[in-house]
Design an enzyme around this catalytic site. Structure first.
Site, PDB file in Angstrom:
ATOM      1  N   TYR A  99       0.520  -0.768   0.523  1.00 29.95           N
ATOM      2  CA  TYR A  99      -0.012   0.228   0.225  1.00 29.95           C
ATOM      3  C   TYR A  99       0.745   0.992   0.162  1.00 29.95           C
ATOM      4  O   TYR A  99       2.039   0.765  -0.337  1.00 29.95           O
ATOM      5  CB  TYR A  99      -0.872   0.056   1.082  1.00 29.95           C
ATOM      6  CG  TYR A  99      -0.484   0.527   2.105  1.00 29.95           C
ATOM      7  CD1 TYR A  99       0.899  -0.678   3.406  1.00 29.95           C
ATOM      8  CD2 TYR A  99      -0.804   1.584   3.526  1.00 29.95           C
ATOM      9  CE1 TYR A  99       1.349  -0.271   4.644  1.00 29.95           C
ATOM     10  CE2 TYR A  99      -0.453   2.170   5.013  1.00 29.95           C
ATOM     11  CZ  TYR A  99       0.959   0.801   5.167  1.00 29.95           C
ATOM     12  OH  TYR A  99       1.679   1.600   6.344  1.00 29.95           O
ATOM     13  N   LYS A 105       6.528  -2.006   1.952  1.00 32.30           N
ATOM     14  CA  LYS A 105       5.028  -1.007   2.475  1.00 32.30           C
ATOM     15  C   LYS A 105       3.607  -2.233   2.818  1.00 32.30           C
ATOM     16  O   LYS A 105       3.157  -1.766   1.450  1.00 32.30           O
ATOM     17  CB  LYS A 105       4.936   0.089   2.076  1.00 32.30           C
ATOM     18  CG  LYS A 105       4.150   1.253   3.027  1.00 32.30           C
ATOM     19  CD  LYS A 105       4.427   2.534   2.674  1.00 32.30           C
ATOM     20  CE  LYS A 105       2.897   3.064   3.258  1.00 32.30           C
ATOM     21  NZ  LYS A 105       3.520   3.359   5.132  1.00 32.30           N
ATOM     22  N   GLU A 144      12.511   2.131  13.934  1.00 34.48           N
ATOM     23  CA  GLU A 144      11.363   3.400  13.726  1.00 34.48           C
ATOM     24  C   GLU A 144      10.314   3.239  14.642  1.00 34.48           C
ATOM     25  O   GLU A 144      10.355   2.434  15.835  1.00 34.48           O
ATOM     26  CB  GLU A 144      11.160   3.293  12.238  1.00 34.48           C
ATOM     27  CG  GLU A 144      10.289   2.019  11.855  1.00 34.48           C
ATOM     28  CD  GLU A 144      10.017   2.241  10.194  1.00 34.48           C
ATOM     29  OE1 GLU A 144       9.713   2.881   9.859  1.00 34.48           O
ATOM     30  OE2 GLU A 144       9.670   0.717   9.785  1.00 34.48           O
ATOM     31  N   LEU A 171      11.127   1.324   7.170  1.00 31.78           N
ATOM     32  CA  LEU A 171      10.020   1.966   5.838  1.00 31.78           C
ATOM     33  C   LEU A 171      11.315   2.905   5.193  1.00 31.78           C
ATOM     34  O   LEU A 171      11.467   4.072   6.249  1.00 31.78           O
ATOM     35  CB  LEU A 171       8.734   2.138   5.460  1.00 31.78           C
ATOM     36  CG  LEU A 171       7.713   2.590   4.955  1.00 31.78           C
ATOM     37  CD1 LEU A 171       7.865   1.388   4.150  1.00 31.78           C
ATOM     38  CD2 LEU A 171       7.229   3.473   4.743  1.00 31.78           C
TER      39      LEU A 171
END
Ligand code: PDD
Length: 281
Positions: A34, A145, A177, A201
């Site tokens: 996505y 993702k 993260e 990411l």
């Protein structure tokens, strides 16, 4: 276009009419990828970079669905209300198989879904947020993702249940993260963010901040951040497309520096807002 229309497999239709099969591999396996793309008053933000990342995610899960940036733009544009600050959610799964089987089925058509929602303005951004460090128990392909977000969901939920806005993920003693954001920390006067590896990411907001910092002669490095270093940081920020730049003023119940949003946050936040407006002109 009428409000609340979404895109599904070639058609624009009301959200309540958008239906997929229970045999869709996105539903059964989280077998999809996505994107979340901001769109400020009708103008996409960093559109090319988002589409480039989408292409990498598709390649990463071996899903053959080649579309040009222009084709994606044309597909998504009808969903946007150009009077509002919104974001596009774009979701592609491997499609609907005849039966549930882990291995890729042959000759199926990917499912493509997109919708547009208002960006919810973060209230009291200037007060900062609380973060909690949690063990990064995700898989080894966090650079993709993927729609398979159960680990992120559980981590975020755990953070929220203890009154924190975000989970800061720690792997082998080093920060990766946030559960849905990238991290920056000001350490000994140097703005620092973990380097791009399969553990994080490649955030578009992260990339914009690096660009802005460099253009404004702010010392910035992409370097691993140990938990020890994070605890002593002068500032900590969590950044993403939907929440932009949030300062963490409390980590694990302990104040970050003075427990207030720092000076560099103010500077970068202003530069970021200017960049947003300029790139939309
Ligand atoms: N998530 N890391 C993770 C795990 C994320 O889920 C996100 C964003 C980011 C920041 O990436 P970007 O700056 O490109 O938004 C980093 C989106 C917003 C989401 O899942 O809703």
């Amino acid at each position: 276009m009428e409000k609340n229309k979404v895109y599904l497999n070639g058609a624009y239709l009301p959200l309540c009419d958008a239906k997929i099969s229970v045999l869709d591999r996105g539903f059964l396996f989280g077998d999809g990828v996505y994107e979340v793309i901001p769109c400020y008053k009708g103008d996409f933000f960093e559109f090319d970079a988002h589409i480039e990342r989408l292409k990498n995610s598709l390649v990463g899960i071996k899903l053959d669905y080649a579309r040009t940036t222009e084709q994606w733009r044309q597909l998504l544009e009808p969903l946007i209300d150009n009077t509002r600050n919104q974001y596009i959610y774009l979701h592609i799964t491997r499609g609907v198989a005849a039966k549930r089987d882990h291995a890729f089925p042959k000759g199926i058509t990917p499912t493509v879904f997109a919708m547009c929602n208002d960006i919810v303005t973060v209230k009291n951004r200037e007060l900062g947020i609380k973060g909690v460090s949690l063990d990064d128990n995700r898989w080894h392909l966090c650079n993709l993702k993927s729609t398979a977000l159960l680990a992120n969901v559980l981590l975020k939920q755990q953070a929220m249940e203890n009154n924190n806005s975000e989970a800061i993920l720690i792997k082998d003693g080093y920060v990766t993260e946030g559960a849905a954001s990238n991290l920056f920390a000001l350490i000994n006067g140097v703005l620092t963010t973990p380097p791009l590896t399969n553990d994080i990411l490649p955030g578009i907001t992260r990339e914009v901040i690096l660009k802005i910092a460099k253009a404004n002669h702010i010392k910035v490095v992409e370097q691993e951040i140990s938990m020890e270093a994070l605890k002593k940081a002068e500032e900590i920020w969590l950044v993403s497309s939907t929440r932009e730049i949030l300062a963490v003023v409390e980590l694990d119940g302990i104040k970050v520096a003075e427990g207030k949003v720092g000076q560099l946050w103010h500077t970068i936040n202003t530069l970021f807002q200017n960049y947003k407006h300029q790139s939309n002109e």
